[in-house]
Design a protein around this motif. Structure first.
Motif, PDB file in Angstrom:
ATOM      1  N   TYR A   1       0.793  -1.227   0.000  1.00 31.02           N
ATOM      2  CA  TYR A   1       0.000   0.000   0.000  1.00 31.02           C
ATOM      3  C   TYR A   1       0.832   1.287   0.000  1.00 31.02           C
ATOM      4  N   ILE A   2       2.054   1.232   0.506  1.00 30.27           N
ATOM      5  CA  ILE A   2       2.866   2.439   0.616  1.00 30.27           C
ATOM      6  C   ILE A   2       3.972   2.468  -0.438  1.00 30.27           C
ATOM      7  N   GLY A   3       4.622   1.342  -0.675  1.00 29.33           N
ATOM      8  CA  GLY A   3       5.726   1.279  -1.622  1.00 29.33           C
ATOM      9  C   GLY A   3       7.024   0.932  -0.929  1.00 29.33           C
ATOM     10  N   THR A   4       8.106   0.846  -1.702  1.00 27.29           N
ATOM     11  CA  THR A   4       9.387   0.378  -1.178  1.00 27.29           C
ATOM     12  C   THR A   4      10.375   1.500  -0.878  1.00 27.29           C
ATOM     13  N   ASP A   5      10.058   2.708  -1.251  1.00 27.98           N
ATOM     14  CA  ASP A   5      10.969   3.832  -1.047  1.00 27.98           C
ATOM     15  C   ASP A   5      10.951   4.242   0.434  1.00 27.98           C
ATOM     16  N   PRO A   6      12.094   4.157   1.139  1.00 25.87           N
ATOM     17  CA  PRO A   6      12.103   4.508   2.571  1.00 25.87           C
ATOM     18  C   PRO A   6      11.649   5.935   2.850  1.00 25.87           C
ATOM     19  N   GLU A   7      11.941   6.851   1.947  1.00 31.14           N
ATOM     20  CA  GLU A   7      11.529   8.230   2.176  1.00 31.14           C
ATOM     21  C   GLU A   7      10.013   8.371   2.049  1.00 31.14           C
ATOM     22  N   VAL A   8       9.419   7.668   1.081  1.00 29.72           N
ATOM     23  CA  VAL A   8       7.957   7.680   0.953  1.00 29.72           C
ATOM     24  C   VAL A   8       7.324   7.057   2.187  1.00 29.72           C
ATOM     25  N   GLN A   9       7.905   5.966   2.675  1.00 31.17           N
ATOM     26  CA  GLN A   9       7.394   5.340   3.885  1.00 31.17           C
ATOM     27  C   GLN A   9       7.426   6.320   5.063  1.00 31.17           C
ATOM     28  N   ARG A  10       8.493   7.077   5.183  1.00 31.68           N
ATOM     29  CA  ARG A  10       8.599   8.054   6.267  1.00 31.68           C
ATOM     30  C   ARG A  10       7.551   9.146   6.120  1.00 31.68           C
ATOM     31  N   LEU A  11       7.369   9.623   4.884  1.00 33.81           N
ATOM     32  CA  LEU A  11       6.424  10.713   4.656  1.00 33.81           C
ATOM     33  C   LEU A  11       4.971  10.264   4.806  1.00 33.81           C
ATOM     34  N   LYS A  12       4.703   8.967   4.668  1.00 35.73           N
ATOM     35  CA  LYS A  12       3.344   8.444   4.829  1.00 35.73           C
ATOM     36  C   LYS A  12       3.090   7.912   6.241  1.00 35.73           C
ATOM     37  N   SER A  13       4.026   8.124   7.148  1.00 34.48           N
ATOM     38  CA  SER A  13       3.886   7.632   8.519  1.00 34.48           C
ATOM     39  C   SER A  13       3.346   8.737   9.426  1.00 34.48           C
ATOM     40  N   PRO A  14       2.202   8.538  10.067  1.00 34.79           N
ATOM     41  CA  PRO A  14       1.694   9.565  10.992  1.00 34.79           C
ATOM     42  C   PRO A  14       2.693   9.935  12.083  1.00 34.79           C
ATOM     43  N   LEU A  15       3.550   8.989  12.486  1.00 35.81           N
ATOM     44  CA  LEU A  15       4.515   9.275  13.536  1.00 35.81           C
ATOM     45  C   LEU A  15       5.443  10.422  13.145  1.00 35.81           C
ATOM     46  N   THR A  16       5.716  10.559  11.863  1.00 35.07           N
ATOM     47  CA  THR A  16       6.589  11.632  11.379  1.00 35.07           C
ATOM     48  C   THR A  16       6.044  13.003  11.756  1.00 35.07           C
ATOM     49  N   TYR A  17       4.733  13.096  11.886  1.00 37.23           N
ATOM     50  CA  TYR A  17       4.090  14.401  12.084  1.00 37.23           C
ATOM     51  C   TYR A  17       3.503  14.552  13.486  1.00 37.23           C
ATOM     52  N   ALA A  18       4.004  13.777  14.441  1.00 38.88           N
ATOM     53  CA  ALA A  18       3.431  13.819  15.795  1.00 38.88           C
ATOM     54  C   ALA A  18       3.440  15.230  16.370  1.00 38.88           C
ATOM     55  N   GLU A  19       4.490  16.000  16.106  1.00 40.27           N
ATOM     56  CA  GLU A  19       4.559  17.346  16.657  1.00 40.27           C
ATOM     57  C   GLU A  19       3.542  18.296  16.032  1.00 40.27           C
ATOM     58  N   ASP A  20       2.977  17.913  14.871  1.00 35.69           N
ATOM     59  CA  ASP A  20       1.983  18.759  14.214  1.00 35.69           C
ATOM     60  C   ASP A  20       0.567  18.522  14.735  1.00 35.69           C
ATOM     61  N   VAL A  21       0.371  17.486  15.529  1.00 38.78           N
ATOM     62  CA  VAL A  21      -0.966  17.161  16.027  1.00 38.78           C
ATOM     63  C   VAL A  21      -1.425  18.258  16.972  1.00 38.78           C
ATOM     64  N   ALA A  22      -2.607  18.799  16.717  1.00 34.98           N
ATOM     65  CA  ALA A  22      -3.128  19.904  17.531  1.00 34.98           C
ATOM     66  C   ALA A  22      -4.434  19.545  18.219  1.00 34.98           C
ATOM     67  N   ILE A  23      -4.772  18.257  18.280  1.00 34.89           N
ATOM     68  CA  ILE A  23      -6.026  17.830  18.885  1.00 34.89           C
ATOM     69  C   ILE A  23      -5.746  16.713  19.888  1.00 34.89           C
ATOM     70  N   PRO A  24      -6.655  16.469  20.831  1.00 33.80           N
ATOM     71  CA  PRO A  24      -6.475  15.360  21.767  1.00 33.80           C
ATOM     72  C   PRO A  24      -6.540  14.018  21.040  1.00 33.80           C
ATOM     73  N   VAL A  25      -5.681  13.074  21.439  1.00 36.75           N
ATOM     74  CA  VAL A  25      -5.622  11.759  20.801  1.00 36.75           C
ATOM     75  C   VAL A  25      -5.582  10.673  21.864  1.00 36.75           C
ATOM     76  N   LEU A  26      -6.558   9.777  21.813  1.00 39.88           N
ATOM     77  CA  LEU A  26      -6.541   8.565  22.627  1.00 39.88           C
ATOM     78  C   LEU A  26      -5.983   7.436  21.768  1.00 39.88           C
ATOM     79  N   VAL A  27      -4.950   6.771  22.248  1.00 43.10           N
ATOM     80  CA  VAL A  27      -4.334   5.661  21.529  1.00 43.10           C
ATOM     81  C   VAL A  27      -4.728   4.362  22.214  1.00 43.10           C
ATOM     82  N   VAL A  28      -5.224   3.409  21.430  1.00 44.65           N
ATOM     83  CA  VAL A  28      -5.657   2.113  21.952  1.00 44.65           C
ATOM     84  C   VAL A  28      -4.771   1.027  21.355  1.00 44.65           C
ATOM     85  N   VAL A  29      -4.270   0.126  22.213  1.00 44.38           N
ATOM     86  CA  VAL A  29      -3.486  -1.008  21.727  1.00 44.38           C
ATOM     87  C   VAL A  29      -4.011  -2.291  22.353  1.00 44.38           C
TER      88      VAL A  29
END
Length: 643
Positions: free
Chosen positions: A542-570
């Motif tokens: 679904y994402i591809g093999t390019d490591p840079e594309v994988q990084r750019l498609k990862s929500p974790l990359t943008y954690a500092e940009d999150v401006a709303i409350p987030v509940l994480v369930v595992v």
């Protein structure tokens, strides 16, 4: 509906019709919240409209099957401390007789045509594993030597040392015969019309760890010889012999593509001839561009093959003619859960937006409902209806989904729910999470964006290397519909999703300004470190093999940009979206000073929201309501970096 009402939901299995067509038997399962367990009983349901009656009161009684001669009812029963075993009940009632004693239980019982033998599958553990007193605890077992990638399965655990094998048991004396021994899972046994052969599916090919093909095999019981009848180019399931025994029908998904694109290819009906020295090419009978069949057992009739098909959120029962023509048998704004047929009479378990499942009798003259298992839930309070909606995404693509609306004038806070998969679908079925949210005043919007199943092959493939792009356009268009037409408040919109939906909730929390709160449930948030114990390479697919594309498609990359409350369930035993992913997202948010919490469920697997411990399911629903109430309702702290 409230979280505490989970115990009122009655879930139906696939029914079985008596050979005379006079009555059906169905398993009815419910969650016991007080005992934190599940119970399931068998019910006898007269087809003429008489009152249903409870046939058994066991622990977990499932998979009922009438014998062809009508003398016996076979079913599986689970009791505490033991896996499910085949039990045999006389047609006129009495005490069930236990036929099997496999340490890890059995599944998929199927009667021989002469009613003397039952085929089934059972996991066979290596000596010294899983079974006390040899292995008192898992830590006392010897180490596992693993040489391939396919060694664990979510909800099961390790599978390389306990493969499924095909067995038969004689009704007269309980004699058990094992018919397969290879180190691979064998499944979906089916009898030939004359009772001399068994068909089943298995992945016996050498590269089964990386190529998800599965073949159909036929076992000659007299000669004790097994023959492969397909060419290892399809992921096959649910074989069924033709009436003359010269062909085998089966469900199959193409495995083509360098990235194992099986997992967004539609499932088709295929047929292959028997008797050749080598496997003949199978013939596809249904059109993959328009028809996606559901992996459920097939039934061969005198005029075609009965199968279930997913269509825009519905699951219909259809008959496929030998020339591939598809005719509806049970269709509508519903989902068929299972069925049985006798000489033109169909009994089907059918779910809808306000019913978890009821039995219906269907004849050429029409359909009538036979049961009211949903009455206790309906009596607890009104259930919200699903309003079907259609619209257009920003790029002009058509979107489709549903909105559930509370009573009153609004404006109401909105919850966007995103399904898992992504090659799955929301549809016409009672969803406890949606009902619980509507009950406390939320507009709930659910849809099947590009990537979902049931809308044709191109719709499903549209998210290949496009996660977080076209699907976002579809989902935000559905939010617009909920706001404009159902009194939704545009400033109080939350998003929740699990699995792929969890990724989407995290992605929208980080990359969109449309949302005021998010629940990221069992998600993958970092694609270049997605340690997934499964046979699907989701990252490359679904994402591809390019490591840079994988990084750019990862929500974790943008954690500092999150401006709303987030509940994480595992889920702590999740092998599909490992809990480390969610923990990592929570840690990144917390370090960045965002408002976030982590809800971690001990011992839970990826699908615990459907089949996990009842108290865990209730706790999850309560947490969803509590989080959205805190962050989307007046007095809550929605758009904030504090906390």
């Amino acid at each position: 509906m409230k979280a505490a009402d989970l115990g009122l939901i009655q879930v139906l299995g696939s029914p079985t019709l008596s050979p005379d067509g006079q009555c059906a038997v169905v398993s009815v399962e419910r969650a016991d919240l007080a005992a934190d367990r599940y119970l399931a009983d068998l019910w006898r349901v007269p087809v003429d409209g008489g009152e249903p009656s409870r046939l058994t009161s066991g622990e977990l009684d499932r998979e009922p099957r009438w014998s062809p001669d009508g003398r016996w009812l076979a079913f599986t029963r689970s009791v505490p401390g033991s896996g499910p075993q085949i039990h045999l009940l006389p047609h006129d009632g009495g005490t069930p007789r236990v036929l099997t004693s496999h340490p890890l239980g059995v599944a998929s019982p199927r009667w021989s045509p002469d009613s003397t033998t039952i085929a089934y599958v059972a996991r066979v553990p290596e000596p010294g594993r899983y079974v006390a007193p040899i292995a008192q605890t898992a830590s006392s077992e010897p180490p596992r030597r693993i040489t391939g990638l396919r060694y664990r399965e979510d909800g099961v655990g390790y599978v390389l040392d306990r493969p499924k094998q095909v067995f038969t048991v004689a009704v007269a004396d309980g004699a058990v015969t094992q018919h397969t021994t290879e180190a691979a899972d064998h499944d979906c046994p089916a009898w030939s019309p004359d009772g001399t052969r068994l068909a089943f599916v298995a992945a016996r090919h050498a590269d089964r760890d990386t190529v998800p093909a599965r073949d159909v095999f036929v076992r000659d019981l007299g000669e004790r010889r097994t023959t492969v009848v397909t060419r290892t180019d399809l992921r096959a399931s649910h074989p069924a012999f033709s009436a003359d025994g010269d062909q085998v029908y089966f469900l199959g998904t193409e495995t083509g593509g360098e990235l194992n694109e099986t997992y967004f290819n539609p499932t088709s009906l295929w047929v292959t001839p028997l008797g050749g020295a080598e496997p003949a090419p199978a013939t596809r009978l249904t059109d993959p561009a328009t028809t996606d069949l559901v992996p459920q057992p097939l039934t061969v009739t005198g005029t075609g093959v009965l199968a279930l098909v997913g269509r825009r959120g519905a699951v219909d029962l259809v008959q496929v003619a030998p020339d591939g023509a598809v005719a509806d048998v049970v269709a509508g704004p519903t989902q068929v859960l299972g069925y049985d047929v006798r000489e033109g009479l169909v009994v089907a378990a059918v779910a809808s937006d306000t019913e978890a499942g009821e039995l219906h009798a269907v004849t050429p003259d029409g359909s009538r409902r036979l049961t009211s298992f949903g009455a206790p839930l309906a009596a607890a309070g009104p259930l919200a209806r699903m309003h079907e909606v259609s619209g257009t995404a920003a790029d002009g693509y058509p979107v489709h989904g549903w909105v559930l609306r509370p009573e009153g004038d609004g404006p109401f806070p909105v919850v966007l729910a995103v399904h898992g998969g992504p090659f799955r679908a929301f549809g016409w079925r009672l969803l406890d999470q949606a009902q619980a949210c509507v009950d406390v005043g939320y507009v709930v919007v659910m849809g099947n964006p590009r990537g979902s199943s049931g809308y044709g092959a191109e719709h499903g493939r549209a998210v290949r290397h496009a996660f977080g792009d076209v699907d976002v356009q579809d989902l935000t268009a559905l939010v617009d519909l909920a706001v404009e037409d159902f009194a939704g408040d545009p400033d109080r919109v939350g998003v929740i999703g699990a699995s792929y939906g969890g990724f989407m909730a995290a992605w929208l929390a980080a990359r969109s300004d449309r949302f005021a709160s998010a629940i990221v449930d069992r998600a993958t948030v970092e694609w270049n470190d997605a340690d997934i114990d499964d046979d699907v390479d989701y990252t490359h697919l679904y994402i591809g093999t390019d490591p840079e594309v994988q990084r750019l498609k990862s929500p974790l990359t943008y954690a500092e940009d999150v401006a709303i409350p987030v509940l994480v369930v595992v889920a702590e035993q999740d092998l599909r979206c490992p809990p480390a992913q969610g923990r990592r997202f929570f840690s990144a948010l917390h370090r960045a000073g965002k408002r976030t919490e982590l809800l971690s469920f001990p011992g839970a697997s990826h699908m615990f929201h459907d089949s996990g411990l009842p108290r865990h399911r209730q706790a999850r629903l309560d947490a969803i309501i509590e989080w959205f109430d805190e962050t989307l309702k007046p007095g809550g702290n929605g758009r904030s970096d504090a906390g």
